[in-house]
Design an enzyme around this catalytic site. Structure first.
Site, PDB file in Angstrom:
ATOM      1  N   ARG A 239      50.865 -34.879  15.827  1.00 56.90           N
ATOM      2  CA  ARG A 239      50.096 -34.297  16.921  1.00 56.90           C
ATOM      3  C   ARG A 239      50.820 -34.572  18.239  1.00 56.90           C
ATOM      4  NH1 ARG A 239      48.088 -31.760  13.541  1.00 56.90           N
ATOM      5  NH2 ARG A 239      45.874 -31.490  12.999  1.00 56.90           N
ATOM      6  N   GLU A 267      50.148 -27.565  23.867  1.00 55.55           N
ATOM      7  CA  GLU A 267      50.733 -26.738  22.818  1.00 55.55           C
ATOM      8  C   GLU A 267      50.190 -25.324  22.920  1.00 55.55           C
ATOM      9  OE1 GLU A 267      51.013 -28.636  18.896  1.00 55.55           O
ATOM     10  OE2 GLU A 267      50.299 -26.744  18.054  1.00 55.55           O
ATOM     11  N   HIS A 286      54.434 -25.359  15.341  1.00 50.98           N
ATOM     12  CA  HIS A 286      53.388 -26.015  14.540  1.00 50.98           C
ATOM     13  C   HIS A 286      53.335 -25.394  13.140  1.00 50.98           C
ATOM     14  CE1 HIS A 286      49.381 -28.369  15.021  1.00 50.98           C
ATOM     15  NE2 HIS A 286      49.797 -28.428  13.774  1.00 50.98           N
TER      16      HIS A 286
END
Length: 328
Positions: A239, A267, A286
């Site tokens: 993360r 993000e 991701h």
């Protein structure tokens, strides 16, 4: 869950197993809990199979599901939608995080190998110059290649443990930092437990695998980035909040560190952020977790759990309330 993902997560052979075990609601996939179809389904449902895109499962929804006994999540974290009331009701909860850890660990191993080889900056040089170049073109690599490296893993999570197993294929030393894992368990993984400052100061690669909690926010902060030696490769497939992006950016802009970042904070990064264009930084969108044909692992794990639940056996991958604050 998001209906567009159902066929990937539950391909025909997995769906067939589910239908052999349970009476599956015939009207399709719920994408909310408030429609007339949802209200009707919840009235008799004993098990909810959830996935990415699941709306909040809160007290109001639970009130419309008097027979609910289990929530089986065909993805990783359940914190994005699950309320504590689920545990207060004694409803069993399971997650497919173990299955999702497989592609994340595989991606991490690839990131470590390619990052250690300085493959990305050399590939960019090669593409720009269109002539054969060597590591000497980088001018500053402190080391190159995986042989003999020390790899530090921050967090003995499902993914962290699987990465350690995969690293046994390389000639590397593995260090772990995880305050919740016993030394004997770390040794069983072929690794050595150290404190976090020692890990970042002595590792050639620092790979982050801790859950995102209030305690772990900016676990890799300015102080720990300063402790890293020149040439250290930072890998984050967990993360973005675990790493202080601003502090890391300064070290990457200077060329002191390299990074492979599948997640960032925020993000995505703003369009004008310097990390987009740095030759020593590999940003990916991701994608380390289960995608495409990898997603069937998630559905298969959930059906395994459904079969155990139907047989009155304990779930193999439970999410437990006492662990809530320190799990992803």
């Amino acid at each position: 869950m998001d209906a567009s993902l159902v066929e990937e997560v539950f391909p025909p052979q997995v769906r067939a197993r589910m239908e052999q075990t349970a009476e599956v609601w015939p009207a399709g996939v719920l994408e909310d809990f408030d429609s007339p179809d949802a209200v009707d389904a919840l009235r008799t449902a004993e098990v909810l199979v959830t996935g990415w895109g699941c709306p909040p499962l809160d007290a109001a929804v639970l009130g419309r599901a008097p027979r609910l006994r289990a929530v089986l999540h065909a993805a990783g974290t359940v914190k994005t939608f699950l309320s504590p009331g689920v545990f207060e009701r004694g409803i069993a909860v399971s997650s497919a995080a173990e299955a999702n850890a497989v592609p994340v660990a595989e991606f991490t191993l690839a990131a470590i190998v390619l990052g250690a080889k300085r493959a990305l900056p050399l590939a960019r040089l090669y593409g720009r110059r269109r002539t054969q170049r060597t590591a000497a073109d980088l001018a500053r690599p402190a080391w190159m290649g995986a042989h003999g490296l020390t790899v530090g893993l921050v967090g003995a999570s499902r993914t962290g443990r699987r990465v350690a197993e995969l690293l046994r294929t390389l000639d590397v030393e593995v260090l772990f930092y995880d305050p919740y894992t016993a030394e004997a368990d770390i040794q069983a993984l072929g690794a050595r437990q150290v404190d976090l400052d020692t890990l970042v100061a002595t590792s050639d690669v620092v790979s982050v695998h801790a859950p995102a909690t209030a305690e772990t926010r900016h676990l890799i902060d300015a102080h720990r980035l300063e402790l890293m030696r020149p040439g250290t490769l930072v890998v984050n497939t967990a993360r973005g909040s675990l790493v202080d992006t601003e502090a890391l950016t300064a070290h990457l802009v200077s060329g002191r560190l390299d990074a492979v970042l599948d997640v960032t904070d925020p993000e995505p990064l703003p369009p004008d952020h310097p990390l987009w264009d740095l030759p020593n930084v590999w940003l990916t969108p991701h994608l380390a977790g289960a995608l495409g044909n990898e997603s069937a692992r998630l559905g298969a794990l959930v059906v395994d759990e459904l079969e155990r639940f139907a047989a009155g056996e304990p779930l193999r991958h439970p999410v437990l309330w006492p662990d809530w604050d320190r799990t992803a």
